[in-house]
Design a protein around this motif. Structure first.
Motif, short mmCIF file in Angstrom:
data_model
loop_
_atom_site.label_atom_id
_atom_site.label_comp_id
_atom_site.label_asym_id
_atom_site.label_seq_id
_atom_site.Cartn_x
_atom_site.Cartn_y
_atom_site.Cartn_z
N PRO A 142 -6.68 -3.05 -19.72
CA PRO A 142 -5.45 -2.39 -20.21
C PRO A 142 -5.17 -1.07 -19.48
O PRO A 142 -4.01 -0.72 -19.27
N GLU A 143 -6.22 -0.36 -19.07
CA GLU A 143 -6.01 0.91 -18.37
C GLU A 143 -5.49 0.74 -16.95
O GLU A 143 -5.18 1.71 -16.28
N ASP A 144 -5.39 -0.51 -16.48
CA ASP A 144 -4.77 -0.76 -15.18
C ASP A 144 -3.24 -0.85 -15.30
O ASP A 144 -2.55 -0.94 -14.28
N THR A 145 -2.74 -0.81 -16.51
CA THR A 145 -1.29 -0.85 -16.73
C THR A 145 -0.63 0.35 -16.06
O THR A 145 -1.00 1.49 -16.31
N ALA A 146 0.34 0.07 -15.19
CA ALA A 146 1.00 1.14 -14.43
C ALA A 146 2.10 0.52 -13.57
O ALA A 146 2.18 -0.70 -13.43
N VAL A 147 2.90 1.39 -12.99
CA VAL A 147 3.79 0.97 -11.91
C VAL A 147 3.00 1.13 -10.61
O VAL A 147 2.44 2.20 -10.36
N TYR A 148 2.95 0.08 -9.84
CA TYR A 148 2.20 0.08 -8.58
C TYR A 148 3.16 0.23 -7.42
O TYR A 148 4.16 -0.48 -7.32
N TYR A 149 2.84 1.17 -6.53
CA TYR A 149 3.69 1.48 -5.38
C TYR A 149 2.97 1.14 -4.08
O TYR A 149 1.82 1.53 -3.88
N CYS A 150 3.67 0.45 -3.21
CA CYS A 150 3.19 0.24 -1.86
C CYS A 150 3.53 1.49 -1.04
O CYS A 150 4.64 2.05 -1.18
N VAL A 151 2.60 1.91 -0.19
CA VAL A 151 2.80 3.14 0.59
C VAL A 151 2.44 2.91 2.05
O VAL A 151 1.61 2.05 2.36
N PHE A 152 3.04 3.72 2.91
CA PHE A 152 2.81 3.60 4.36
C PHE A 152 2.75 4.99 4.97
O PHE A 152 3.53 5.88 4.60
N ALA A 153 1.81 5.16 5.90
CA ALA A 153 1.72 6.41 6.66
C ALA A 153 1.58 6.08 8.13
O ALA A 153 0.82 5.18 8.49
N PRO A 154 2.27 6.80 9.03
CA PRO A 154 2.18 6.54 10.47
C PRO A 154 0.95 7.17 11.09
O PRO A 154 1.00 7.68 12.21
N SER A 155 -0.15 7.16 10.38
CA SER A 155 -1.43 7.67 10.87
C SER A 155 -2.53 6.92 10.15
O SER A 155 -2.42 6.65 8.95
N PRO A 156 -3.60 6.56 10.85
CA PRO A 156 -4.69 5.85 10.18
C PRO A 156 -5.54 6.75 9.30
O PRO A 156 -6.35 6.26 8.51
N ARG A 157 -5.38 8.05 9.43
CA ARG A 157 -6.10 9.00 8.57
C ARG A 157 -5.08 9.92 7.92
O ARG A 157 -5.00 11.11 8.23
N PRO A 158 -4.27 9.40 7.02
CA PRO A 158 -3.16 10.20 6.49
C PRO A 158 -3.62 11.26 5.50
O PRO A 158 -4.59 11.09 4.77
N ILE A 159 -2.90 12.37 5.52
CA ILE A 159 -3.04 13.38 4.48
C ILE A 159 -2.10 13.02 3.34
O ILE A 159 -2.45 13.12 2.16
N ASP A 160 -0.91 12.61 3.70
CA ASP A 160 0.08 12.13 2.74
C ASP A 160 0.67 10.82 3.25
O ASP A 160 0.61 10.53 4.43
N TYR A 161 1.25 10.07 2.33
CA TYR A 161 1.94 8.84 2.69
C TYR A 161 3.44 9.14 2.72
O TYR A 161 4.02 9.62 1.75
N ASP A 162 4.05 8.84 3.87
CA ASP A 162 5.44 9.23 4.09
C ASP A 162 6.45 8.30 3.42
O ASP A 162 7.55 8.72 3.10
N TYR A 163 6.07 7.05 3.28
CA TYR A 163 7.02 6.05 2.79
C TYR A 163 6.46 5.36 1.54
O TYR A 163 5.28 4.99 1.50
N TRP A 164 7.35 5.17 0.57
CA TRP A 164 6.98 4.57 -0.71
C TRP A 164 7.96 3.47 -1.05
O TRP A 164 9.17 3.59 -0.82
#
Length: 123
Positions: free
Chosen positions: A91-113
């Motif tokens: 039940p604690e897995d209940t959430a909105v799940y977002y796919c994310v993308f970063a133009p770096s293999p070691r991202p600090i942040d993900y630029d696209y959601w």
């Protein structure tokens, strides 16, 4: 412009499984990271899992401790898709799940959601 389209969310009983998919357009899977975050009601977004692709062909995966052993992320760099297989859901897995993308293999942040897909696990 990178665009992400998630699919596969839904309602499942505790202990069940779901598979999320994300189609990525606008970039190939090289020197980048693709993954999943989630946000439960009243909580902050949290990292779930990600795969990084390096230019020399190696890919690595990372998981949040809360999903290790239950969730598996996989990617197809020929189809530009990434999936999240979720087993033994709680039940604690209940959430909105977002796919994310970063133009770096070691991202600090993900630029696209992506827009997000709802996963609801009933007890």
């Amino acid at each position: 412009q990178v665009q992400l389209a998630e699919s596969g969310g839904g309602l499942v009983q505790a202990g069940g499984s779901l598979r999320l998919s994300c189609a990525v357009s606008g970039r190939t899977f090289s020197n980048c990271a693709v993954g999943w975050f989630r946000q439960a009601p009243g909580k902050e977004r949290e990292f779930v899992a990600a795969t990084s692709w390096f230019s020399w062909g190696v890919s690595t995966t990372n998981y949040a401790d809360s999903v290790k052993g239950r969730f598996t992320i996989s990617g197809d760099n020929t189809k530009n898709t990434v999936s999240l297989q979720m087993n033994s859901l709680k039940p604690e897995d209940t959430a909105v799940y977002y796919c994310v993308f970063a133009p770096s293999p070691r991202p600090i942040d993900y630029d696209y959601w992506g827009q997000g897909t709802q996963v609801t696990v009933s007890s």
